[in-house]
Motif scaffolding. Sequence first.
Motif, PDB file in Angstrom:
ATOM      1  N   ASP A   1     -21.136 -34.872  21.750  1.00 45.10           N
ATOM      2  CA  ASP A   1     -21.433 -33.479  22.104  1.00 45.10           C
ATOM      3  C   ASP A   1     -22.720 -33.382  22.910  1.00 45.10           C
ATOM      4  OD1 ASP A   1     -19.173 -32.491  20.881  1.00 45.10           O
ATOM      5  OD2 ASP A   1     -20.194 -32.011  19.001  1.00 45.10           O
ATOM      6  N   GLU A   2     -23.700 -34.229  22.575  1.00 44.06           N
ATOM      7  CA  GLU A   2     -25.010 -34.181  23.234  1.00 44.06           C
ATOM      8  C   GLU A   2     -24.970 -34.669  24.681  1.00 44.06           C
ATOM      9  OE1 GLU A   2     -25.543 -35.487  18.886  1.00 44.06           O
ATOM     10  OE2 GLU A   2     -24.249 -36.041  20.550  1.00 44.06           O
ATOM     11  N   ALA A   3     -23.938 -35.428  25.052  1.00 46.71           N
ATOM     12  CA  ALA A   3     -23.934 -36.044  26.387  1.00 46.71           C
ATOM     13  C   ALA A   3     -22.663 -35.803  27.188  1.00 46.71           C
ATOM     14  CB  ALA A   3     -24.162 -37.551  26.255  1.00 46.71           C
ATOM     15  N   LYS A   4     -21.694 -35.124  26.618  1.00 47.31           N
ATOM     16  CA  LYS A   4     -20.398 -35.021  27.299  1.00 47.31           C
ATOM     17  C   LYS A   4     -20.462 -34.321  28.649  1.00 47.31           C
ATOM     18  CE  LYS A   4     -18.935 -30.959  24.738  1.00 47.31           C
ATOM     19  NZ  LYS A   4     -18.059 -30.496  23.677  1.00 47.31           N
ATOM     20  N   ASP A   5     -21.459 -33.460  28.846  1.00 46.82           N
ATOM     21  CA  ASP A   5     -21.580 -32.741  30.119  1.00 46.82           C
ATOM     22  C   ASP A   5     -22.749 -33.214  30.984  1.00 46.82           C
ATOM     23  OD1 ASP A   5     -19.358 -31.085  29.602  1.00 46.82           O
ATOM     24  OD2 ASP A   5     -20.596 -29.764  28.383  1.00 46.82           O
ATOM     25  N   VAL A   6     -23.403 -34.277  30.560  1.00 46.75           N
ATOM     26  CA  VAL A   6     -24.542 -34.789  31.323  1.00 46.75           C
ATOM     27  C   VAL A   6     -24.005 -35.546  32.547  1.00 46.75           C
ATOM     28  CG1 VAL A   6     -26.545 -36.329  31.299  1.00 46.75           C
ATOM     29  CG2 VAL A   6     -26.006 -34.956  29.275  1.00 46.75           C
TER      30      VAL A   6
ATOM     31  N   LEU B   1     -32.790 -39.852  45.426  1.00 46.62           N
ATOM     32  CA  LEU B   1     -33.571 -38.702  44.976  1.00 46.62           C
ATOM     33  C   LEU B   1     -32.963 -37.384  45.462  1.00 46.62           C
ATOM     34  CD1 LEU B   1     -37.215 -40.055  45.393  1.00 46.62           C
ATOM     35  CD2 LEU B   1     -36.004 -39.606  43.240  1.00 46.62           C
ATOM     36  N   GLU B   2     -32.429 -37.379  46.669  1.00 48.43           N
ATOM     37  CA  GLU B   2     -31.779 -36.179  47.194  1.00 48.43           C
ATOM     38  C   GLU B   2     -30.527 -35.835  46.392  1.00 48.43           C
ATOM     39  OE1 GLU B   2     -31.089 -36.923  51.363  1.00 48.43           O
ATOM     40  OE2 GLU B   2     -33.249 -37.076  51.770  1.00 48.43           O
ATOM     41  N   VAL B   3     -29.724 -36.850  46.061  1.00 47.26           N
ATOM     42  CA  VAL B   3     -28.504 -36.619  45.291  1.00 47.26           C
ATOM     43  C   VAL B   3     -28.850 -36.162  43.876  1.00 47.26           C
ATOM     44  CG1 VAL B   3     -26.465 -37.749  44.291  1.00 47.26           C
ATOM     45  CG2 VAL B   3     -27.065 -38.141  46.686  1.00 47.26           C
ATOM     46  N   ILE B   4     -29.879 -36.750  43.288  1.00 47.54           N
ATOM     47  CA  ILE B   4     -30.313 -36.322  41.952  1.00 47.54           C
ATOM     48  C   ILE B   4     -30.726 -34.851  41.989  1.00 47.54           C
ATOM     49  CG2 ILE B   4     -32.142 -36.570  40.225  1.00 47.54           C
ATOM     50  CD1 ILE B   4     -32.018 -39.628  40.786  1.00 47.54           C
ATOM     51  N   ALA B   5     -31.548 -34.490  42.957  1.00 48.42           N
ATOM     52  CA  ALA B   5     -32.006 -33.101  43.065  1.00 48.42           C
ATOM     53  C   ALA B   5     -30.834 -32.140  43.246  1.00 48.42           C
ATOM     54  CB  ALA B   5     -33.005 -32.960  44.215  1.00 48.42           C
ATOM     55  N   LYS B   6     -29.880 -32.480  44.111  1.00 47.80           N
ATOM     56  CA  LYS B   6     -28.709 -31.634  44.334  1.00 47.80           C
ATOM     57  C   LYS B   6     -27.856 -31.537  43.070  1.00 47.80           C
ATOM     58  CE  LYS B   6     -28.122 -32.414  49.288  1.00 47.80           C
ATOM     59  NZ  LYS B   6     -27.250 -33.023  50.311  1.00 47.80           N
TER      60      LYS B   6
ATOM     61  N   GLY C   1     -26.031 -27.637  38.512  1.00 47.87           N
ATOM     62  CA  GLY C   1     -25.617 -27.332  37.153  1.00 47.87           C
ATOM     63  C   GLY C   1     -25.076 -28.561  36.460  1.00 47.87           C
ATOM     64  N   VAL C   2     -25.177 -28.575  35.168  1.00 46.59           N
ATOM     65  CA  VAL C   2     -24.793 -29.735  34.373  1.00 46.59           C
ATOM     66  C   VAL C   2     -23.332 -30.101  34.565  1.00 46.59           C
ATOM     67  CG1 VAL C   2     -24.570 -30.593  32.009  1.00 46.59           C
ATOM     68  CG2 VAL C   2     -26.560 -29.270  32.651  1.00 46.59           C
ATOM     69  N   GLY C   3     -23.113 -31.383  34.828  1.00 43.09           N
ATOM     70  CA  GLY C   3     -21.765 -31.923  34.901  1.00 43.09           C
ATOM     71  C   GLY C   3     -20.997 -31.620  36.170  1.00 43.09           C
ATOM     72  N   LYS C   4     -21.605 -30.892  37.092  1.00 41.82           N
ATOM     73  CA  LYS C   4     -20.903 -30.561  38.323  1.00 41.82           C
ATOM     74  C   LYS C   4     -21.327 -31.525  39.422  1.00 41.82           C
ATOM     75  CE  LYS C   4     -20.726 -25.688  37.219  1.00 41.82           C
ATOM     76  NZ  LYS C   4     -21.238 -24.364  37.551  1.00 41.82           N
ATOM     77  N   PRO C   5     -20.367 -32.105  40.129  1.00 37.75           N
ATOM     78  CA  PRO C   5     -20.723 -33.041  41.193  1.00 37.75           C
ATOM     79  C   PRO C   5     -21.500 -32.358  42.310  1.00 37.75           C
ATOM     80  CG  PRO C   5     -18.365 -33.117  40.706  1.00 37.75           C
ATOM     81  CD  PRO C   5     -18.940 -31.972  39.944  1.00 37.75           C
ATOM     82  N   ALA C   6     -22.403 -33.103  42.884  1.00 38.62           N
ATOM     83  CA  ALA C   6     -23.153 -32.625  44.039  1.00 38.62           C
ATOM     84  C   ALA C   6     -22.552 -33.239  45.285  1.00 38.62           C
ATOM     85  CB  ALA C   6     -24.615 -33.022  43.920  1.00 38.62           C
ATOM     86  N   SER C   7     -22.433 -32.475  46.331  1.00 37.09           N
ATOM     87  CA  SER C   7     -21.946 -33.055  47.574  1.00 37.09           C
ATOM     88  C   SER C   7     -23.129 -33.703  48.285  1.00 37.09           C
ATOM     89  CB  SER C   7     -21.309 -31.989  48.440  1.00 37.09           C
ATOM     90  OG  SER C   7     -22.240 -30.965  48.695  1.00 37.09           O
ATOM     91  N   VAL C   8     -22.848 -34.848  48.890  1.00 37.67           N
ATOM     92  CA  VAL C   8     -23.924 -35.600  49.569  1.00 37.67           C
ATOM     93  C   VAL C   8     -23.914 -35.258  51.028  1.00 37.67           C
ATOM     94  CG1 VAL C   8     -24.819 -37.881  50.087  1.00 37.67           C
ATOM     95  CG2 VAL C   8     -23.690 -37.461  47.922  1.00 37.67           C
TER      96      VAL C   8
END
Length: 139
Positions: free
Chosen positions: A81-86, A122-127, A132-139
Amino acid sequence: MNRKKILVVDDNPVITKTLTMKLESAGYQVLTATDGSEAVTAARKERLDLILLDISFPDPGVGGGVQWDGFKIIDWLRRLDEAKDVPVIVITAGEPAKYKDQSLSKGAVAFFQKPIDNQVLLEVIAKTLASGVGKPASV
């Protein structure tokens, strides 16, 4: 100030040290783990915002133990539960053709092959963190 907390999971001390320095200099709080057991323990104890995860880990050798790989670690994290959306970003020296699709199908939001371009990471981490948690970031 509430700094974002990132867990770096890699058995290579040079990688963990380098990533820790880069991430801390960018303002993140960093925890490290060298195998799946440590990663799962950290995920249970800490409120993580993101996980950087290697795929390949050494055989536990004589005496046994769990033979971890990044895919098994993702499976375990998704049960907590603590990590499923990380969000998880995979970093590996392995063949991209072999690991990229599997990483993304397991729920990783991004894939990087070592050596890593730290600025792009670092850019991908920031995006990813901004999306929002668990949502992919576009590069």
